[in-house]
Design an enzyme around this catalytic site. Structure first.
Site, PDB file in Angstrom:
ATOM      1  N   ILE A 232      15.241  13.562  18.386  1.00  0.00           N
ATOM      2  CA  ILE A 232      14.113  14.356  18.875  1.00  0.00           C
ATOM      3  C   ILE A 232      13.159  13.466  19.660  1.00  0.00           C
ATOM      4  O   ILE A 232      12.699  12.436  19.157  1.00  0.00           O
ATOM      5  CB  ILE A 232      13.358  15.026  17.704  1.00  0.00           C
ATOM      6  CG1 ILE A 232      14.305  15.929  16.916  1.00  0.00           C
ATOM      7  CG2 ILE A 232      12.167  15.826  18.218  1.00  0.00           C
ATOM      8  CD1 ILE A 232      13.696  16.490  15.649  1.00  0.00           C
TER       9      ILE A 232
ATOM     10  N   MET B 150      10.205   7.167  14.120  1.00  0.00           N
ATOM     11  CA  MET B 150      10.268   5.831  14.699  1.00  0.00           C
ATOM     12  C   MET B 150       9.031   5.588  15.549  1.00  0.00           C
ATOM     13  O   MET B 150       8.789   6.312  16.522  1.00  0.00           O
ATOM     14  CB  MET B 150      11.523   5.684  15.569  1.00  0.00           C
ATOM     15  CG  MET B 150      12.828   5.835  14.803  1.00  0.00           C
ATOM     16  SD  MET B 150      14.270   5.691  15.894  1.00  0.00           S
ATOM     17  CE  MET B 150      14.181   7.267  16.763  1.00  0.00           C
TER      18      MET B 150
ATOM     19  N   GLY C 239       9.373   5.812  21.065  1.00  0.00           N
ATOM     20  CA  GLY C 239       8.765   6.632  20.018  1.00  0.00           C
ATOM     21  C   GLY C 239       9.443   7.982  19.859  1.00  0.00           C
ATOM     22  O   GLY C 239       9.518   8.752  20.808  1.00  0.00           O
ATOM     23  N   SER C 240       9.916   8.293  18.663  1.00  0.00           N
ATOM     24  CA  SER C 240      10.685   9.518  18.494  1.00  0.00           C
ATOM     25  C   SER C 240      11.025   9.733  17.019  1.00  0.00           C
ATOM     26  O   SER C 240      10.435   9.117  16.138  1.00  0.00           O
ATOM     27  CB  SER C 240      11.970   9.437  19.329  1.00  0.00           C
ATOM     28  OG  SER C 240      12.555   8.157  19.196  1.00  0.00           O
ATOM     29  N   ARG C 241      12.036  10.582  16.763  1.00  0.00           N
ATOM     30  CA  ARG C 241      12.373  10.947  15.390  1.00  0.00           C
ATOM     31  C   ARG C 241      13.835  11.363  15.298  1.00  0.00           C
ATOM     32  O   ARG C 241      14.410  11.884  16.248  1.00  0.00           O
ATOM     33  CB  ARG C 241      11.460  12.108  14.981  1.00  0.00           C
ATOM     34  CG  ARG C 241      11.781  12.750  13.670  1.00  0.00           C
ATOM     35  CD  ARG C 241      10.699  13.752  13.350  1.00  0.00           C
ATOM     36  NE  ARG C 241      11.204  14.986  12.830  1.00  0.00           N
ATOM     37  CZ  ARG C 241      10.492  16.113  12.734  1.00  0.00           C
ATOM     38  NH1 ARG C 241       9.249  16.132  13.154  1.00  0.00           N
ATOM     39  NH2 ARG C 241      11.025  17.201  12.228  1.00  0.00           N
TER      40      ARG C 241
END
Length: 231
Positions: free
Chosen positions: A159, A101, A189-191
């Site tokens: 994450i 993301m 911002g991440s995953r």
């Protein structure tokens, strides 16, 4: 402005975002008083903050066995990986699908399948770029396990990324979720990693754009490669 246009521009906001939008707006007001060009920049950043925390309504597919994406973004990794030990999914590698993301994606996370939350596990860590493979092991993370009605389990791991500094998980162990239900959010911002059950193959490819709660990652029990499905 028509109703359809209003719906396109004005989006519902996740409660977590209200205080940040208020802070951005207050700073912007001060910037306008100091110097108009700074006020323009502040206004743009306030609008960005508003859209970062958007929580749009999604149309969840309802066919039996479908696994939907838990996040908006781009599929960044697909391949076998051992799930985090704290999830209790065993030591054998499972197919992992990672959705990255960016700061421009909606960051509300949704349940890939319906089931009971049978594990919630947080682990502190680093803040490496979420696009890196090693982020799954080294970064701050929070994982949940969803156990479906037939006992099949699926792992989802939030994450943190390079600029993300807070993972929000809004469900506890024992909660019952439907496919597409909201379960958390990660700021800036991440995953998301999804560990598919054994015998299930992904229906997506690296670089493909995902819509949380709508895009289909896989179908339970379907381990055929894409070419065998005529895709």
């Amino acid at each position: 402005m028509s109703v359809s246009l209003v719906g396109t521009v004005v989006k519902p906001i996740h409660p977590e975002g209200r205080k940040f939008i208020a802070i951005f707006a207050a700073v912007t007001l001060v910037l306008w008083l100091v110097w108009a060009p700074l006020g323009v920049i502040g206004t743009a950043l306030t609008i960005w903050c508003y859209y970062f925390f958007r929580d749009p309504i999604r149309t969840v597919p309802m066919e039996e066995g479908q696994i939907v994406s838990p996040a908006d973004g781009v599929v960044s990794l697909i391949g076998p990986a051992v799930p985090p030990a704290e999830l209790g999914l065993g030591e054998a590698p499972l197919v992992r699908v990672s959705v990255f993301m960016s700061v421009f994606d909606c960051h509300v996370n949704r349940a890939p399948v319906a089931g009971e939350v049978t594990a919630v596990a947080y682990r502190p860590g680093k803040f490496l770029s979420a696009e890196l493979d090693k982020a799954s092991e080294e970064n701050e993370r929070n994982g949940i396990v969803l156990t479906m009605h037939d006992g099949t389990r699926l792992g989802v791991v939030q994450i943190a990324g390079l600029v993300a500094r807070r993972i929000l998980c809004e469900v506890d162990q024992g909660a019952m979720l439907e496919r597409g239900d909201r379960f958390g959010l990660i700021r800036f911002g991440s995953r998301l990693d999804v560990y598919l059950p054994e015998g299930t193959a992904p229906r997506v490819s690296v670089g493909q754009t995902m819509i949380s709660g709508e895009s289909i990652l896989a179908v339970l029990g379907d381990d055929r490669p894409a070419e065998a499905r005529g895709e």
